[in-house]
Design an enzyme around this catalytic site. Structure first.
Site, PDB file in Angstrom:
ATOM      1  N   ASP A 117      28.980  34.614  44.426  1.00  0.00           N
ATOM      2  CA  ASP A 117      27.539  34.320  44.363  1.00  0.00           C
ATOM      3  C   ASP A 117      27.094  34.557  45.769  1.00  0.00           C
ATOM      4  O   ASP A 117      25.822  34.651  46.260  1.00  0.00           O
ATOM      5  CB  ASP A 117      27.193  32.805  43.846  1.00  0.00           C
ATOM      6  CG  ASP A 117      27.332  32.731  42.467  1.00  0.00           C
ATOM      7  OD1 ASP A 117      27.229  33.562  41.738  1.00  0.00           O
ATOM      8  OD2 ASP A 117      27.802  31.551  41.954  1.00  0.00           O
TER       9      ASP A 117
ATOM     10  N   LYS B 234      26.609  23.976  30.636  1.00  0.00           N
ATOM     11  CA  LYS B 234      26.945  25.319  30.847  1.00  0.00           C
ATOM     12  C   LYS B 234      28.415  25.767  30.693  1.00  0.00           C
ATOM     13  O   LYS B 234      29.044  25.154  31.453  1.00  0.00           O
ATOM     14  CB  LYS B 234      26.568  25.860  32.078  1.00  0.00           C
ATOM     15  CG  LYS B 234      26.667  27.517  32.446  1.00  0.00           C
ATOM     16  CD  LYS B 234      26.076  27.894  33.742  1.00  0.00           C
ATOM     17  CE  LYS B 234      26.139  29.342  33.533  1.00  0.00           C
ATOM     18  NZ  LYS B 234      27.620  29.895  33.664  1.00  0.00           N
TER      19      LYS B 234
ATOM     20  N   ARG C 230      29.813  39.883  25.008  1.00  0.00           N
ATOM     21  CA  ARG C 230      28.544  40.401  25.774  1.00  0.00           C
ATOM     22  C   ARG C 230      28.590  41.903  26.412  1.00  0.00           C
ATOM     23  O   ARG C 230      27.876  42.530  26.676  1.00  0.00           O
ATOM     24  CB  ARG C 230      28.089  39.419  26.738  1.00  0.00           C
ATOM     25  CG  ARG C 230      26.923  39.768  27.631  1.00  0.00           C
ATOM     26  CD  ARG C 230      26.319  38.765  28.578  1.00  0.00           C
ATOM     27  NE  ARG C 230      27.172  38.965  29.780  1.00  0.00           N
ATOM     28  CZ  ARG C 230      26.897  38.347  30.982  1.00  0.00           C
ATOM     29  NH1 ARG C 230      25.785  37.348  30.961  1.00  0.00           N
ATOM     30  NH2 ARG C 230      27.483  38.249  32.118  1.00  0.00           N
TER      31      ARG C 230
ATOM     32  N   CYS D 222      50.293  49.599  57.721  1.00  0.00           N
ATOM     33  CA  CYS D 222      50.218  49.303  56.347  1.00  0.00           C
ATOM     34  C   CYS D 222      51.709  48.568  56.304  1.00  0.00           C
ATOM     35  O   CYS D 222      52.781  49.258  56.264  1.00  0.00           O
ATOM     36  CB  CYS D 222      50.221  50.379  55.539  1.00  0.00           C
ATOM     37  SG  CYS D 222      50.290  50.163  54.020  1.00  0.00           S
TER      38      CYS D 222
END
EC number: 6.5.1.2
Length: 706
Positions: A54, A130, A151, A422
């Site tokens: 968010d 919710k 969905r 790395c």
């Protein structure tokens, strides 16, 4: 995972042009958000918390608000998050399932309520908890459950009908003498929190991997290939929304819930209809204090305008209804020790620091890892190895570290030093200009990048190779049986000789998956190649327009950018990918392994429906929704889920969706019955237009969507 949508600048005041840094940041945010949405919705394996997602979405929305030229049609702020896999058959919803706008405090809620009130006075707000579960769409015809789907991306989801039928709370047949002819309802499937620990204990006892939280348990249980496994899980469902309908006459959300209950559908027991904004906020805060007193996890309250007439007046944006909002509760916080900070290397070489924690119980699950996102975030939060840290989590797999408890430092803590090489292959790390991420540039032999790229290539959102998961990819790479994704289509039974854990049944499953993947459509291959910025939307657009990898590679940057849904950024990334000699070698090996590098009919010249956009509504006799869509796309056309001025024709079957039907009439878009659709496919638009259904007929009531 949720998203806060941005809003267009309607002030008429010219906005300053975005700086190069702002453009780079917006592009970086869009890439990061798309990746996290893919991991959350398709892989069921998120790597950041809802709160962090968010925050990133809000940052991008704020940038686009200041500089509207940064807002593109494919921006994460403009899309319903999510996608669908091919583990189950894709099905299109009768009415689109939208996501909700979020607010996070009372001030933001007051602002949202004031926007609603400017349209019309609201005398009734419906408030409900919710549920943190999996959104599901149910379709009943003449009282019988005929389809259930996830969905997905809001337009298309996965058909999970056999699994949903195992849920005791979901009626296979509606009750009562007055059942609607058609009823599409939306709801949330959840795993009761009291049963969660019991399930995990059972999985661990038989050597299985425990679920991280109840939401993942619900998603994993519902996506079982064998419905008998789903039947053993104590899943429940609560219905909270209405889609397409015929014969379901109600005027408000609360009246719909009462009618749902009469029909035997499971509805929430804690919703309330309130007359004032202060009353709504009292409900929000009351349940915030009692959030653990219900049988399922909740992460906020959904507030809806109760009146359907007012819902229709308020309408929706491209991704969320204007008449509903989710008031999200702040994530829960606990403290624990940060034992160490290590780094993880992803498939694109991104090096991400993460914290190893003393295991702690938070938001219903035990966690021992937390993301730190990037080196700048580590510095901004000021955490040291050995710190007592505040951990925030809201039902996610990997929570976030908020910051240190400085007062508890003992003097033995030490700073984290980002490695310069790395940890997997030893290559010197780089930080591309304008990016916050540090990357390993060794795409040729870095074990981490190779593992992750094979796992992504075989994932449900890409080539969907059954059985080829992370552990299989690791085993094949370490044994030298594959070098990279170019070798996947050359796997044989001998490739698995001497590898532990690969019984003949497992080998057969993988090889069947590889064979099926040879015939996947071009867009899936494009997604699987891990071209930066190319997700399912851009891949579909490129495949539809150009039809083969050869044509894509031969197209100029300008022409690629002109493809709807692509743009300059993606076009540049595509051509950069094809310019790499190693990538061309990978494609040659993929082709030599028998995989398609072009869609069927790519060599046959122009197609009859090139440039045509079709919307299909209602039930067709001779085509399923999927076969009709494939028939249009095979002829060059595009099928969308909503009617607009860009729509060429609307195909109207039995029981069409009211909103699509009415929108087509109002825009005077040609409507075709099934016979007209057959002519469209066979002869093209001109011939079909002569058979268009007259744009008149009885008025249909628009149904609200959620």
């Amino acid at each position: 995972m949720s998203a806060t949508a941005g809003t267009a600048d309607e002030s008429g005041v010219a906005s300053a042009a975005a700086s190069a840094d702002e453009r780079a940041r917006a592009a970086s945010l869009a890439r990061e958000l798309d990746e996290h949405a893919y991991r959350y919705y398709v892989l069921d394996s998120p790597t950041i918390s809802d709160a962090e997602y968010d925050r990133l979405m809000a940052e991008l929305a704020a940038l686009e608000e200041r500089h509207p030229d940064l807002r593109t049609p494919d921006s994460p702020t403009q899309k319903v998050a999510g996608s669908y896999s091919t583990l189950f058959t894709p099905v299109e919803h009768l009415e689109r399932m939208l996501s909700l706008e979020n607010v996070f405090d009372d001030d933001e809620f007051h602002q949202w309520a004031a926007r609603v009130a400017r349209e019309s006075e609201v005398d009734a707000w419906l408030c409900e908890l919710k549920i943190d579960g999996l959104a599901v769409d149910l379709v009943y015809e003449d009282g019988y459950l005929v389809r259930a789907a996830t969905r997905g991306d809001g337009r298309t989801g996965e058909d999970i009908t056999p699994n949903i039928r195992t849920l005791a709370s979901v009626p296979v047949r509606l009750r009562g003498p007055r059942v609607p002819g058609l009823l599409e309802v939306r709801g949330e499937v959840f795993f009761p929190t009291a049963k969660f620990a019991e399930l995990n204990a059972g999985l661990v006892a038989v050597g299985g991997k425990p679920f991280a939280n109840p939401r993942n348990a619900a998603a994993g249980s519902l996506r079982q290939k064998d419905p008998r496994v789903t039947a053993t899980r104590p899943l429940e469902m609560i219905v909270h929304g209405l889609g397409a309908q015929r014969g379901f006459e109600v005027t408000s959300q609360s009246a719909a819930y009462a009618r749902f209950a009469e029909l035997g559908l499971p509805v929430a027991t804690h919703f309330e209809v309130l007359a004032t904004v202060p009353g709504v906020l009292d409900y929000v805060h009351r349940w915030g204090d009692a959030r653990h007193d219900v049988v399922h996890e909740i992460d906020g309250v959904v507030v809806k305008v109760d009146s359907f007439a007012l819902q229709r007046r308020l309408g929706s944006t491209s991704k969320s209804p204007r008449w509903a909002v989710a008031y999200k509760y702040p994530p829960e916080e606990v403290t624990t020790k940060l034992r160490d900070i290590r780094v993880n290397v992803g498939r694109t070489g991104r090096v991400t620091p993460f914290g190893e924690l003393e295991p702690v119980l938070v938001a219903g699950s035990t966690v021992g890892l937390a993301t730190l996102h990037n080196i700048d975030e580590v510095g901004r939060k000021g955490v040291l190895i050995g710190d007592t840290v505040v951990l925030r989590k809201a039902g996610d797999v990997i929570p976030e570290i908020v910051g240190p408890v400085v007062d508890l430092r003992e003097g033995s803590e030490r700073a984290f030093v980002m490695p310069t090489r790395c940890p997997e292959c030893g290559t010197e790390l780089v930080r591309p200009e304008g990016e916050v991420d540090i990357r390993c540039p060794n795409t040729v032999s870095c074990p981490a990048q190779l593992r992750e790229s094979i796992f992504h290539f075989a994932s449900r959102g890409a080539m969907d190779i059954d059985g080829l998961g992370y552990e299989t990819a690791t085993a094949l790479l370490e044994a030298g049986r594959v070098r990279d994704i170019g070798d996947i289509f050359h796997l044989t039974p001998e490739s698995f000789e001497g590898l532990r854990g690969f019984a003949q049944k497992k080998i057969d499953q993988i090889l069947r998956g590889v064979e099926a993947a040879r015939h996947r459509p071009l867009w899936r291959l494009l997604v699987g190649l891990s071209i930066r910025h190319v997700g399912p939307t851009a891949a579909r657009a490129l495949a539809r327009e150009l039809r083969s990898l050869e044509a894509i590679a031969a197209t100029s940057a300008e022409d690629l950018a002109a493809v709807e849904g692509v743009g300059p950024k993606i076009a540049g990334a595509v051509l950069d990918w094809f310019a790499d000699e190693r990538h061309r070698d990978i494609l040659a090996r993929i082709a030599a392994g028998g995989a398609r590098l072009a869609d069927v009919g790519a060599e046959e010249g122009p197609r009859p429906l090139d440039g045509v956009t079709v919307v299909i509504t209602g039930t067709l006799t001779d085509w399923s929704r999927d076969s009709a869509k494939e028939a249009v796309e095979a002829r060059g056309g595009k099928v969308t889920g909503s009617v607009s001025r860009k729509t060429t024709a609307v195909v109207v079957g039995a029981d069409p969706g009211a909103s699509k039907y009415d929108k087509a009439r109002s825009l005077r878009i040609p409507m075709l019955d099934e016979a007209g659709f057959a002519v469209l496919l066979a002869q093209g638009v001109d011939a079909a237009s002569k058979l268009a259904v007259p744009a008149d007929g009885p008025e249909k009531a628009e149904t609200p969507v959620e």
